[in-house]
Scaffold this motif. Structure first.
Motif, PDB file in Angstrom:
ATOM      1  N   ARG A   1      27.556  86.090  -4.922  1.00  0.00           N
ATOM      2  CA  ARG A   1      27.107  87.477  -4.808  1.00  0.00           C
ATOM      3  C   ARG A   1      28.137  88.411  -4.175  1.00  0.00           C
ATOM      4  O   ARG A   1      28.082  89.621  -4.370  1.00  0.00           O
ATOM      5  N   MET A   2      29.070  87.854  -3.421  1.00  0.00           N
ATOM      6  CA  MET A   2      30.071  88.689  -2.762  1.00  0.00           C
ATOM      7  C   MET A   2      31.305  88.930  -3.636  1.00  0.00           C
ATOM      8  O   MET A   2      32.065  89.866  -3.401  1.00  0.00           O
ATOM      9  N   PHE A   3      31.509  88.086  -4.636  1.00  0.00           N
ATOM     10  CA  PHE A   3      32.647  88.252  -5.536  1.00  0.00           C
ATOM     11  C   PHE A   3      32.184  88.723  -6.898  1.00  0.00           C
ATOM     12  O   PHE A   3      31.195  88.232  -7.439  1.00  0.00           O
ATOM     13  N   GLY A   4      32.912  89.677  -7.486  1.00  0.00           N
ATOM     14  CA  GLY A   4      32.652  90.103  -8.842  1.00  0.00           C
ATOM     15  C   GLY A   4      33.335  89.164  -9.829  1.00  0.00           C
ATOM     16  O   GLY A   4      34.076  88.258  -9.439  1.00  0.00           O
ATOM     17  N   ASP A   5      33.085  89.369 -11.099  1.00  0.00           N
ATOM     18  CA  ASP A   5      33.734  88.551 -12.123  1.00  0.00           C
ATOM     19  C   ASP A   5      35.247  88.665 -12.003  1.00  0.00           C
ATOM     20  O   ASP A   5      35.793  89.752 -11.808  1.00  0.00           O
ATOM     21  N   ASP A   6      35.908  87.532 -12.109  1.00  0.00           N
ATOM     22  CA  ASP A   6      37.373  87.440 -12.039  1.00  0.00           C
ATOM     23  C   ASP A   6      37.926  87.723 -10.647  1.00  0.00           C
ATOM     24  O   ASP A   6      39.142  87.831 -10.482  1.00  0.00           O
ATOM     25  N   GLU A   7      37.059  87.843  -9.658  1.00  0.00           N
ATOM     26  CA  GLU A   7      37.519  88.044  -8.275  1.00  0.00           C
ATOM     27  C   GLU A   7      37.501  86.722  -7.518  1.00  0.00           C
ATOM     28  O   GLU A   7      36.680  85.851  -7.799  1.00  0.00           O
ATOM     29  N   GLY A   8      38.404  86.581  -6.563  1.00  0.00           N
ATOM     30  CA  GLY A   8      38.449  85.377  -5.748  1.00  0.00           C
ATOM     31  C   GLY A   8      39.849  85.132  -5.250  1.00  0.00           C
ATOM     32  O   GLY A   8      40.467  86.013  -4.646  1.00  0.00           O
ATOM     33  N   GLY A   9      40.373  83.967  -5.535  1.00  0.00           N
ATOM     34  CA  GLY A   9      41.720  83.641  -5.116  1.00  0.00           C
ATOM     35  C   GLY A   9      41.785  82.287  -4.440  1.00  0.00           C
ATOM     36  O   GLY A   9      40.760  81.683  -4.087  1.00  0.00           O
ATOM     37  N   HIS A  10      43.004  81.805  -4.255  1.00  0.00           N
ATOM     38  CA  HIS A  10      43.218  80.460  -3.733  1.00  0.00           C
ATOM     39  C   HIS A  10      42.633  80.277  -2.335  1.00  0.00           C
ATOM     40  O   HIS A  10      42.015  79.252  -2.038  1.00  0.00           O
ATOM     41  N   TYR A  11      42.839  81.259  -1.451  1.00  0.00           N
ATOM     42  CA  TYR A  11      42.371  81.115  -0.069  1.00  0.00           C
ATOM     43  C   TYR A  11      40.858  80.935  -0.007  1.00  0.00           C
ATOM     44  O   TYR A  11      40.364  80.012   0.647  1.00  0.00           O
ATOM     45  N   PHE A  12      40.113  81.796  -0.684  1.00  0.00           N
ATOM     46  CA  PHE A  12      38.652  81.709  -0.623  1.00  0.00           C
ATOM     47  C   PHE A  12      38.146  80.451  -1.331  1.00  0.00           C
ATOM     48  O   PHE A  12      37.145  79.854  -0.910  1.00  0.00           O
TER      49      PHE A  12
ATOM     50  N   GLN B   1      38.495  77.746   1.168  1.00  0.00           N
ATOM     51  CA  GLN B   1      37.492  77.861   2.222  1.00  0.00           C
ATOM     52  C   GLN B   1      36.140  77.319   1.757  1.00  0.00           C
ATOM     53  O   GLN B   1      35.447  76.611   2.499  1.00  0.00           O
ATOM     54  N   LEU B   2      35.766  77.642   0.528  1.00  0.00           N
ATOM     55  CA  LEU B   2      34.508  77.125  -0.015  1.00  0.00           C
ATOM     56  C   LEU B   2      34.581  75.614  -0.175  1.00  0.00           C
ATOM     57  O   LEU B   2      33.643  74.895   0.204  1.00  0.00           O
ATOM     58  N   ARG B   3      35.658  75.122  -0.734  1.00  0.00           N
ATOM     59  CA  ARG B   3      35.813  73.676  -0.937  1.00  0.00           C
ATOM     60  C   ARG B   3      35.731  72.930   0.389  1.00  0.00           C
ATOM     61  O   ARG B   3      35.055  71.906   0.497  1.00  0.00           O
ATOM     62  N   ALA B   4      36.413  73.456   1.402  1.00  0.00           N
ATOM     63  CA  ALA B   4      36.394  72.821   2.718  1.00  0.00           C
ATOM     64  C   ALA B   4      35.013  72.914   3.362  1.00  0.00           C
ATOM     65  O   ALA B   4      34.573  71.989   4.056  1.00  0.00           O
ATOM     66  N   GLY B   5      34.317  74.027   3.141  1.00  0.00           N
ATOM     67  CA  GLY B   5      32.981  74.194   3.699  1.00  0.00           C
ATOM     68  C   GLY B   5      31.987  73.196   3.126  1.00  0.00           C
ATOM     69  O   GLY B   5      31.194  72.593   3.866  1.00  0.00           O
TER      70      GLY B   5
ATOM     71  N   ILE C   1      27.490  75.931  12.184  1.00  0.00           N
ATOM     72  CA  ILE C   1      28.821  76.446  12.491  1.00  0.00           C
ATOM     73  C   ILE C   1      29.611  76.675  11.202  1.00  0.00           C
ATOM     74  O   ILE C   1      30.316  77.684  11.062  1.00  0.00           O
ATOM     75  N   VAL C   2      29.491  75.758  10.245  1.00  0.00           N
ATOM     76  CA  VAL C   2      30.162  75.920   8.945  1.00  0.00           C
ATOM     77  C   VAL C   2      29.721  77.223   8.283  1.00  0.00           C
ATOM     78  O   VAL C   2      30.540  78.005   7.787  1.00  0.00           O
ATOM     79  N   VAL C   3      28.425  77.458   8.291  1.00  0.00           N
ATOM     80  CA  VAL C   3      27.873  78.660   7.665  1.00  0.00           C
ATOM     81  C   VAL C   3      28.356  79.924   8.380  1.00  0.00           C
ATOM     82  O   VAL C   3      28.744  80.906   7.731  1.00  0.00           O
ATOM     83  N   HIS C   4      28.334  79.932   9.699  1.00  0.00           N
ATOM     84  CA  HIS C   4      28.781  81.116  10.436  1.00  0.00           C
ATOM     85  C   HIS C   4      30.261  81.404  10.184  1.00  0.00           C
ATOM     86  O   HIS C   4      30.662  82.566  10.060  1.00  0.00           O
ATOM     87  N   LEU C   5      31.045  80.364  10.106  1.00  0.00           N
ATOM     88  CA  LEU C   5      32.470  80.540   9.828  1.00  0.00           C
ATOM     89  C   LEU C   5      32.675  81.158   8.451  1.00  0.00           C
ATOM     90  O   LEU C   5      33.494  82.063   8.274  1.00  0.00           O
ATOM     91  N   TYR C   6      31.890  80.704   7.476  1.00  0.00           N
ATOM     92  CA  TYR C   6      32.005  81.256   6.118  1.00  0.00           C
ATOM     93  C   TYR C   6      31.448  82.675   6.056  1.00  0.00           C
ATOM     94  O   TYR C   6      31.996  83.536   5.348  1.00  0.00           O
TER      95      TYR C   6
ATOM     96  N   ASP D   1      40.597  78.703  10.079  1.00  0.00           N
ATOM     97  CA  ASP D   1      40.638  78.196   8.706  1.00  0.00           C
ATOM     98  C   ASP D   1      39.624  77.065   8.597  1.00  0.00           C
ATOM     99  O   ASP D   1      39.633  76.129   9.403  1.00  0.00           O
ATOM    100  N   MET D   2      38.733  77.143   7.605  1.00  0.00           N
ATOM    101  CA  MET D   2      37.697  76.134   7.435  1.00  0.00           C
ATOM    102  C   MET D   2      38.292  74.730   7.314  1.00  0.00           C
ATOM    103  O   MET D   2      37.683  73.745   7.734  1.00  0.00           O
ATOM    104  N   ARG D   3      39.483  74.631   6.774  1.00  0.00           N
ATOM    105  CA  ARG D   3      40.122  73.325   6.576  1.00  0.00           C
ATOM    106  C   ARG D   3      40.505  72.668   7.896  1.00  0.00           C
ATOM    107  O   ARG D   3      40.766  71.466   7.938  1.00  0.00           O
TER     108      ARG D   3
END
Length: 249
Positions: free
Chosen positions: A101-112, A115-119, A131-136, A202-204
């Motif tokens: 819901r926070m990203f539009g189509d074609d929006e994102g990038g390697h960093y985010f 972060q999702l993968r690590a979360g 804590i994971v959720v608050h960090l994200y 960094d979530m990682r």
């Protein structure tokens, strides 16, 4: 054009009798949607790889202005535990819902993406889900341009005597400025330290942190109130988490 990317399934929607629309979050293309034909069928080669939270390699054909069509996919990490455990599933769903819901189509990038993968991995590994959720959530505040002031008083800029957090004013308040928001949330030293750390963390790099229940309750109140004040989205997954908390599930 044939596209080959790694991605995480952040949402699925049934389409017709046997098909799924699968929303992927990828490092190269950001958020993309593809049609997975026949994926709802039990014996489909795409049934497993198109399940929520799955991290995999995806190959799809996409023409300009049209939805992609999934050609092939292989699982890198199935994340079975996130779907089999009710609590892990709820918190993981909140991460993917925020991403969707926070990203539009074609929006994102390697960093985010990382972060999702690590979360998701952190939740599956049994790290503190709150804590994971608050960090994200803090990552999402930064994305939206609503990062709170957590290294000084949001009103006077002072660093001494911090005693509360004001979602309305957008950050921490010291005792001299506390009167500017009577509804500000009292926060102890532990909550202050974590609020200051979250924007830079960094979530990682998240370890197995031990946080006092009192501190976690203060963080929860601060982050949820701030999210509701500045983002204003009704999160289905968070609502389910709140129901579990209410009924001690």
């Amino acid at each position: 054009m044939l596209q080959s990317v790694q991605g995480i399934v952040i949402r699925t929607m049934d389409h017709g009798e046997g098909n799924k629309i699968v929303r992927l979050f990828t490092p190269e293309l950001g958020k993309v949607s593809v049609m997975a034909r026949g994926a709802k069928k039990v014996k489909s080669k795409h049934a497993a790889v198109t399940q929520l939270f799955t991290y995999g390699d995806f190959v799809f054909f996409k023409q300009r202005g049209q939805m992609g069509s999934l050609n092939g996919a292989e699982i890198i990490e199935a994340h079975h535990a996130l779907r089999e455990d009710l609590h892990k599933s709820a918190y993981a769903s909140y991460l993917t819902e925020m991403t969707d819901r926070m990203f539009g189509d074609d929006e994102g990038g390697h960093y985010f993406f990382e972060q999702l993968r690590a979360g998701l991995a952190a939740i599956e590994e049994g790290k503190d889900m709150q804590i994971v959720v608050h960090l994200y959530e803090m990552k999402m505040f930064g994305l939206a341009g609503y990062l709170p002031v957590t290294d000084s008083c949001v009103s006077c800029g002072g660093t001494d005597g911090i005693i509360s957090f004001s979602p309305t004013l957008g950050g921490l308040l010291c005792m001299r400025c506390r009167h500017k928001d009577p509804s500000a949330i009292a926060v102890g030293e532990g909550a202050q330290k974590l609020l200051k750390l979250f924007p830079r963390m960094d979530m990682r790099r998240l370890g197995s942190v031990q946080v006092k229940e009192e501190t976690k309750q203060q963080l929860k109140t601060c982050m949820r109130t701030y999210m509701d004040t500045h983002i204003g989205v009704h999160w289905k997954a968070r609502g389910f988490i709140e129901q579990m908390e209410k009924y001690n599930i």
